[in-house]
Design an enzyme around this catalytic site. Structure first.
Site, mmCIF file in Angstrom:
data_model
loop_
_atom_site.group_PDB
_atom_site.id
_atom_site.type_symbol
_atom_site.label_atom_id
_atom_site.label_comp_id
_atom_site.label_asym_id
_atom_site.label_seq_id
_atom_site.Cartn_x
_atom_site.Cartn_y
_atom_site.Cartn_z
ATOM 1 N NE ARG A 19 -43.894 -11.912 -74.663
ATOM 2 C CZ ARG A 19 -44.470 -12.264 -75.798
ATOM 3 N NH1 ARG A 19 -44.644 -11.372 -76.730
ATOM 4 N NH2 ARG A 19 -44.840 -13.510 -75.995
ATOM 5 C CB THR A 20 -39.679 -6.149 -70.095
ATOM 6 O OG1 THR A 20 -40.056 -6.467 -68.776
ATOM 7 C CG2 THR A 20 -38.719 -4.994 -70.080
ATOM 8 C CG LEU A 21 -42.610 -4.080 -75.144
ATOM 9 C CD1 LEU A 21 -43.735 -3.182 -75.631
ATOM 10 C CD2 LEU A 21 -42.354 -5.186 -76.153
ATOM 11 C CG ASN A 123 -42.013 -10.422 -69.152
ATOM 12 O OD1 ASN A 123 -42.840 -10.662 -68.283
ATOM 13 N ND2 ASN A 123 -41.589 -9.184 -69.410
#
Lengths: 242, 223
Positions: A19-21, A123
């Site tokens: 996932r994009t953090l 995400n």
């Protein structure tokens, strides 16, 4: 101990999470407005890596199909991913070969759905998108945020542009601006952003979209003025400061 | 040292207020047109109302992306209903559908605060009010959104609704005329705009009656 605790966090293991953090290489504000013949959009060419100005020739505005122009701020790699999605969308649209083509309203709707869907999966594509275009004489200008919030208006801006450019636009925008007046107004907004947004760079492009098509200007810089008397002797009245 | 994480929230509150008032043979549904995020105004011209069926109009405030998705879901389900039943959905039917749709996402809710207004099968005005996860009831009037705490007490005072605990059940539908109800709605929003920062710009009023559907607009304070 710390990393072990992070691994058992609420969102699952972060080490194998895809996932994009948080964003890495980011672009700053995009500003756009409707004018007499279509849409004018401006964005600088900086790609920041945190506080480092890593890339200085990032094109953050791209033509989409025949009728639309997309500008993006936020994560540059996510913007490139979105361009690939749109490439496929436009390709399939062209393959129908039926004389119809997707207009800016349709592309904006598609982008909204993509952004919202990614947000639902936790995400997100870390971008704020500006979508402008003209089709059959109808001008369209809209925005989508990274969580899928979308709207259309006569002028839009992302990021810092919301705070610094929108007030100027609310005061000075009017229906049927000429091309010259539109550019002057956009440059006024971009100059304020240049002075006050630390991630702004003085290398920008202005894009125009009309019924005829898209033109993106070559990069150029704005004239700035730093000759204020207070800058000449900055420690006058406060000795010992820098 | 623990890393700095950019925390993002999948929700945002885009503000605004919604109101609906049911009359003997009409229903008034209204919402302001301001869309905000934090202390910013994103646009002054965003409609929060959506005509789901001939006799059902939804007004929703809250997180705009969820509201949009919810409206699309309901519109799609209504289309299927029309294909299967060869008629429009009634307002009470749409009310149930909305409740079920909201509860379906009970564990990742639509952050939408809804007021559904329309005409029931007898042509009387009906208003249904919801929370974010689908609990609903039929009422004579309601308000949801950022200005609801300011509007509801005012409507309670003006519309003197009989208690829902009475037996036999008494109608909560207002005896006011259509134009009086519209004026009341305008007053509600003018007041809410004064004190709620998220309410303002412009008011959109949708009036549903036996003749069909009608829209009115009124300017509100822009500060």
């Amino acid at each position: 101990m710390d990393s072990k605790m992070q691994q058992h966090g609420l969102l699952g293991s972060e080490s194998d999470s895809q996932r994009t953090l948080y964003p890495y290489v980011t672009g700053t504000s995009v500003v756009a407005l409707k004018y007499k013949d279509g849409i004018l959009m401006a964005a600088d060419m900086g790609g920041s890596y945190g506080s480092t100005l890593r890339y200085k020739t990032v094109e953050r505005m791209k033509a989409i199909g025949k009728h639309s122009l997309l500008g993006a701020s936020g994560e540059i790699s996510d913007f490139q991913e979105i361009l690939r999605y749109l490439d496929e969308l436009i390709l399939y649209d062209n393959m129908w070969d039926d004389g119809n083509s997707l207009g800016p309203k349709e592309v904006h709707n598609y982008l909204t759905r993509v952004m919202y869907n990614r947000r639902n999966k936790f995400n997100p594509l870390w971008n704020s998108l500006v979508l402008g275009g003209v089709k059959n004489g109808q001008k369209y200008l809209g925005m989508v945020s990274m969580i899928g919030v979308n709207f259309e208006d006569n002028h839009v801006a992302t990021g810092f542009g919301n705070h610094l450019a929108r007030p100027i636009l609310r005061d000075e925008w009017h229906e049927n601006l000429s091309f010259e007046d539109g550019v002057k107004l956009l440059e006024k907004c971009m100059r304020v952003l240049l002075y006050r947004d630390r991630s702004a760079v003085n290398k920008l492009q202005i894009a125009k979209i009309t019924e005829e098509g898209v033109t993106i200007s070559p990069p150029y810089s704005l004239k700035t003025f730093w000759g204020f008397s207070a800058f000449h002797n900055p420690t006058v009245g406060a000795e010992g400061s820098w | 040292m623990a890393k700095q994480h950019a925390n993002w929230s999948p929700y945002d509150n885009n503000g605004g207020s919604c109101v609906a008032i049911a009359g003997a043979d009409y229903c008034v549904i209204a919402a302001d047109t301001r869309m905000s995020s934090g202390y910013n105004i994103l646009t002054r011209d965003y409609s929060k109302t959506c005509k789901l069926a001939d006799k059902a109009v939804l007004a929703s405030s809250g997180f705009q992306a969820d509201v949009k998705a919810l409206q699309k879901q309901l519109a799609a389900r209504h289309l299927i209903y029309q294909h299967q039943h060869n008629k429009q959905m009634s307002c009470p039917a749409m009310a149930q559908l909305l409740s079920n749709t909201l509860y379906y996402k009970r564990f990742f809710p639509y952050y939408a605060f809804n007021v559904l207004g329309g005409l029931d099968n007898e042509g009387k005005g009906c208003v249904f009010t919801y929370d974010a996860v689908g609990s609903y009831e039929r009422v004579g009037y309601s308000s949801q959104g950022s200005g609801s705490t300011l509007i509801i007490p005012f409507l309670d005072n003006q519309l003197k609704s009989p208690s829902p605990l009475l037996l036999p059940a008494q109608d909560a539908v207002t005896p006011l005329s259509e134009s009086e109800a519209v004026d009341l709605v305008k007053t509600c929003f003018a007041s809410a705009t004064e004190r709620d920062i998220y309410t303002g710009d412009r008011l959109e009023i949708v009036i549903l009656n036996a003749d069909g559907i009608r829209r009115e607009f009124m300017e509100l304070r822009k500060d």
